[in-house]
Write a protein that holds these residues in place. Structure first.
Motif, short mmCIF file in Angstrom:
data_model
loop_
_atom_site.label_atom_id
_atom_site.label_comp_id
_atom_site.label_asym_id
_atom_site.label_seq_id
_atom_site.Cartn_x
_atom_site.Cartn_y
_atom_site.Cartn_z
N CYS A 26 0.83 -1.21 0.00
CA CYS A 26 0.00 0.00 0.00
C CYS A 26 0.87 1.26 0.00
O CYS A 26 0.51 2.26 -0.63
CB CYS A 26 -0.94 -0.01 1.20
SG CYS A 26 -2.33 -1.16 1.01
N TYR A 27 1.99 1.21 0.68
CA TYR A 27 2.90 2.36 0.68
C TYR A 27 3.48 2.58 -0.72
O TYR A 27 3.56 3.71 -1.21
CB TYR A 27 4.03 2.14 1.69
CG TYR A 27 5.05 3.25 1.71
CD1 TYR A 27 4.77 4.48 2.29
CD2 TYR A 27 6.31 3.07 1.12
CE1 TYR A 27 5.71 5.50 2.29
CE2 TYR A 27 7.25 4.09 1.12
CZ TYR A 27 6.94 5.30 1.71
OH TYR A 27 7.88 6.31 1.70
N ARG A 28 3.87 1.47 -1.36
CA ARG A 28 4.39 1.56 -2.72
C ARG A 28 3.33 2.11 -3.67
O ARG A 28 3.61 2.92 -4.55
CB ARG A 28 4.86 0.19 -3.20
CG ARG A 28 6.09 -0.33 -2.50
CD ARG A 28 6.39 -1.75 -2.93
NE ARG A 28 7.54 -2.32 -2.24
CZ ARG A 28 7.84 -3.61 -2.21
NH1 ARG A 28 7.06 -4.47 -2.86
NH2 ARG A 28 8.90 -4.04 -1.55
N TYR A 30 0.82 4.07 -2.88
CA TYR A 30 0.60 5.49 -2.58
C TYR A 30 1.69 6.36 -3.19
O TYR A 30 1.41 7.44 -3.73
CB TYR A 30 0.56 5.69 -1.07
CG TYR A 30 0.37 7.12 -0.65
CD1 TYR A 30 -0.87 7.73 -0.74
CD2 TYR A 30 1.45 7.86 -0.15
CE1 TYR A 30 -1.04 9.06 -0.35
CE2 TYR A 30 1.29 9.18 0.23
CZ TYR A 30 0.05 9.78 0.13
OH TYR A 30 -0.11 11.10 0.50
N LYS A 31 2.93 5.88 -3.13
CA LYS A 31 4.05 6.66 -3.66
C LYS A 31 4.07 6.66 -5.19
O LYS A 31 4.35 7.68 -5.82
CB LYS A 31 5.38 6.11 -3.13
CG LYS A 31 5.54 6.23 -1.62
CD LYS A 31 5.69 7.66 -1.16
CE LYS A 31 7.03 8.23 -1.56
NZ LYS A 31 7.23 9.59 -1.03
N SER A 32 3.80 5.52 -5.80
CA SER A 32 3.90 5.40 -7.26
C SER A 32 2.58 5.69 -7.97
O SER A 32 2.56 5.88 -9.18
CB SER A 32 4.36 3.99 -7.64
OG SER A 32 3.38 3.03 -7.28
N ARG A 33 1.47 5.70 -7.21
CA ARG A 33 0.12 5.87 -7.75
C ARG A 33 -0.22 4.74 -8.73
O ARG A 33 -1.01 4.92 -9.65
CB ARG A 33 -0.04 7.23 -8.45
CG ARG A 33 0.43 8.43 -7.64
CD ARG A 33 -0.17 8.49 -6.26
NE ARG A 33 -1.60 8.81 -6.29
CZ ARG A 33 -2.36 8.92 -5.20
NH1 ARG A 33 -1.84 8.69 -4.01
NH2 ARG A 33 -3.63 9.22 -5.30
#
Length: 215
Positions: A26-28, A30-33
């Motif tokens: 989920c963090y990836r 959020y960062k990469s969209r």
């Protein structure tokens, strides 16, 4: 008795860690969209499972399970909302609408069981059985990805960190269930270990192909 308490503590800890492994993809995302390799359906069904178990725990009056499943339901729901927010910025997706419909249907099943069974013990048993069935379905979801992995020779799908956390968690529940001599506890986790292990093998087998494509 002491061994069971130690196993119980390990199982609860492993379950909490398993819930938290969803933070990584989920963090990836959020960062990469990008929603690639983010298991949306796993999070959505996980929310339903945790809500069912939370209700079951309330009926049992088990404070530890109430906390565990309540925490899991909130965290899984957060993952789902984060996914929808990322997809929503690019336009609506048909499978999200379909998934929400299935989500409502699953919750409707819980409500139906609760409203139509008057006896409290029978109601709790029915909710527990329904939750166990959905847990089994949840744990075998990666099996659908394995077919695609073999066909395309890739490791796309559920991240290795979630698979590893799931395997450790399921093994703990199996050992704990065997110690309690409770098939409802350990049966749903057996196919989960097998399927997640096979899916994890796909990462070892084809994970290098992803790096080659980037190069």
């Amino acid at each position: 008795m002491e061994a069971i308490r130690v196993m119980e503590a390990l199982t609860l800890f492993a379950t909490l860690v398993m819930y938290l492994t969803g933070i990584v993809p989920c963090y990836r995302m959020y960062k990469s969209r990008s929603t690639k390799n983010v298991p949306f359906h796993f999070f959505l069904l996980g929310t339903v499972v945790c809500l069912g178990r939370f209700h079951y725990s309330l009926m049992l009056g088990n404070g530890v399970l109430i906390f565990l499943n309540g925490f899991g339901a909130l965290l899984q729901a957060f993952y789902v909302l984060l996914y929808i927010s990322v997809v929503g910025s690019k336009g609506p997706s048909w499978f999200i609408h379909l998934s929400v419909i299935l989500y409502d249907a699953a919750l409707g099943t819980y409500r139906c069981l609760y409203n139509n069974i008057e006896d409290k013990s029978a109601r709790a048993e029915a909710l527990g059985t329904a939750s166990s069935i959905l847990t089994t379905v949840l744990l075998v979801l990666p099996a659908f990805e394995v077919v695609n992995n073999i066909r395309n020779k890739n490791a796309d799908g559920m991240p290795a960190v979630m698979l590893t956390g799931g395997i450790i968690c399921s093994l703990c529940w199996i050992m704990y269930g065997v110690m309690l001599n409770d098939p409802v506890v350990y049966y749903p986790n057996i196919p989960g270990v097998l399927v997640s292990g096979l899916k994890l093998y796909m990462h070892f087998l084809y994970g290098g192909n992803r790096k080659k494509k980037k190069e």
